[in-house]
Design an enzyme around this catalytic site. Structure first.
Site, PDB file in Angstrom:
ATOM      1  N   ASP A 208       0.837  -1.214   0.000  1.00  0.00           N
ATOM      2  CA  ASP A 208       0.000   0.000   0.000  1.00  0.00           C
ATOM      3  C   ASP A 208       0.866   1.256   0.000  1.00  0.00           C
ATOM      4  O   ASP A 208       0.585   2.233  -0.704  1.00  0.00           O
ATOM      5  CB  ASP A 208      -1.006  -0.003   1.165  1.00  0.00           C
ATOM      6  CG  ASP A 208      -0.452  -0.605   2.445  1.00  0.00           C
ATOM      7  OD1 ASP A 208       0.651  -1.171   2.411  1.00  0.00           O
ATOM      8  OD2 ASP A 208      -1.124  -0.499   3.490  1.00  0.00           O
TER       9      ASP A 208
ATOM     10  N   ASP B  23       1.100  -7.227 -10.728  1.00  0.00           N
ATOM     11  CA  ASP B  23       0.120  -6.950 -11.780  1.00  0.00           C
ATOM     12  C   ASP B  23      -0.379  -5.509 -11.632  1.00  0.00           C
ATOM     13  O   ASP B  23      -0.420  -4.724 -12.594  1.00  0.00           O
ATOM     14  CB  ASP B  23      -1.041  -7.956 -11.609  1.00  0.00           C
ATOM     15  CG  ASP B  23      -2.023  -7.927 -12.758  1.00  0.00           C
ATOM     16  OD1 ASP B  23      -1.764  -7.219 -13.742  1.00  0.00           O
ATOM     17  OD2 ASP B  23      -3.059  -8.611 -12.658  1.00  0.00           O
TER      18      ASP B  23
END
Ligand code: NAD
Length: 360
Positions: free
Chosen positions: A227, A251
């Site tokens: 994050d 990804d």
């Protein structure tokens, strides 16, 4: 030197952009005295139309028998193409997952580099961009959540779906070694990204990264939570050299990193195994909306071919020449529509390929 290259042109703009990459590779052969032997391989929709499946075993064998694979992109319009009426394992994208597994392509490398000439396309503020950024995202490609056991069930009348995220230390080690090797050839820094405050797989990831790092005292490394990394990529992208991460985080982060460079048509990628073999393709898809119109940007595919020269063929000088030719053409003001800005010269796919080839 003689090399065998399997070419998967694929669908949509695939044939156009691989055609331009071949033009550039042919120029490299001419200039540096090499011979590249190309074999066309069907995959995706193009293979479904001929064989009824997105990738045949023969196609895999042809790819395995070559020194590297150069790919365009596969897939069609997911709302209108009949390919998407087929069961998921018969659709174009199934070919991609199958070839990655069959060729053991566990390490996906995506550069995110900001060209001086394309700074205006970068959505970040000039004070954040500074004098540009240049990072590599190394994403684990054949493990984790996308390959784990999954099922959907109904328990006491309530629908429930389960996906599993598994990594063993061997899978983590081999991609980590690749990341440190590449960092050693660059600015010697690895940022390993995980979610170790929550996930067991991330805690193992950290331990293995630390074990590998001990063998690379000349390469600095740090751990970063995913994050935080998502924020840092837009707050301070210049801090990164090589970002190493698992499949799903990679990804998402690699798409984020690519968008801060401003254009999807410029971004190359390589998928590597533990030998010199690799599959090289642009980061974008088959762009069916612009296929056949001579407007697609071929640069991502041309830069992927340059990565092939560098990583699979050890042709550093040749790769440098291709990258320099791309920079030169941009400097001279030539642009495909996706990167066009005021005062520049608009060119099509074919002309862009020719201009780059001519400057090698
Ligand atoms: P996309 O990357 O094909 O296109 C997104 C947008 O970017 C479109 O507007 C397109 O015109 C533009 N674009 C992409 N490449 C460009 C280029 N070289 N030059 C100029 N503009 C370019 O993504 P999508 O529309 O979500 O997907 C289209 C198809 O591609 C789908 O079938 C998808 O599954 C497939 N796909 C394949 C791969 C692959 O082969 N590795 C990767 C992603 C998507």
């Amino acid at each position: 030197m003689q090399k065998r290259i399997a070419v998967i042109a694929g669908d949509g703009i695939g044939p156009e952009i691989t055609g331009e990459a071949r033009k550039v590779l042919d120029r490299v052969c001419q200039k540096f005295g090499h011979t590249f032997l190309y074999t066309d391989v069907l995959m995706g929709g193009a293979s479904i139309d001929v064989h009824g499946v997105p990738l045949t075993d023969e196609a895999i064998e042809t790819a395995k028998g070559s020194d590297a694979v150069l790919m365009g992109a596969i897939g069609g319009n997911t709302s209108t193409s009949p390919w998407y009426q087929l069961p998921p394992d018969k659709r174009p994208e199934a070919g991609l997952l199958k070839i990655r597994k069959a060729l053991n392509l566990f390490a996906n490398l995506r550069p995110a580099y900001l060209y001086e000439e394309l700074k205006d396309a970068c959505p970040l503020r000039p004070d954040i961009i500074g004098d540009g950024f240049d990072m590599m995202i190394m994403r684990e490609l054949t493990g984790g959540l996308y390959f784990g056991e999954r099922h959907t069930e109904t328990v006491d009348g309530v629908r429930r779906a389960v996906d599993t995220l598994t990594y063993d230390e061997k899978e983590i080690r081999r991609v980590t070694v690749r990341a440190f090797d590449i960092a050693r050839k660059r600015r010697k820094k690895v940022t390993s990204v995980d979610k170790a405050n929550v996930l067991d797989s991330s805690r193992l990831w950290r331990k293995v990264v630390e074990e590998v790092a001990a063998d690379y005292p000349d390469v600095a490394y740090e751990h970063m939570l995913v994050d935080n990394c998502a924020m840092q990529l837009v707050m301070n992208p210049r801090q990164f050299d090589v970002i190493l991460t698992e499949n799903m985080f990679g990804d998402i982060l690699s798409d984020e990193a690519s968008m801060v460079t401003g254009s999807i048509g410029m971004l190359s990628s390589a998928s590597l195994n533990d030998t010199k073999f690799g599959l090289y393709e642009p980061s974008h898809g088959s762009a069916p909306d612009i296929a056949g119109k001579d407007v697609a940007n071929p640069i991502a595919t041309i830069l992927s071919a340059a990565m092939m020269l560098r990583f699979s063929f050890d042709m550093d000088e040749e790769a440098d020449a291709v990258e320099a030719a791309v920079k030169q053409v941009l400097k001279e003001g030539y642009r495909t529509p996706d990167i066009m800005s005021e005062g520049k010269t608009l060119v099509g796919t074919k002309q862009m390929g020719s201009l780059i080839a001519e400057r090698i």
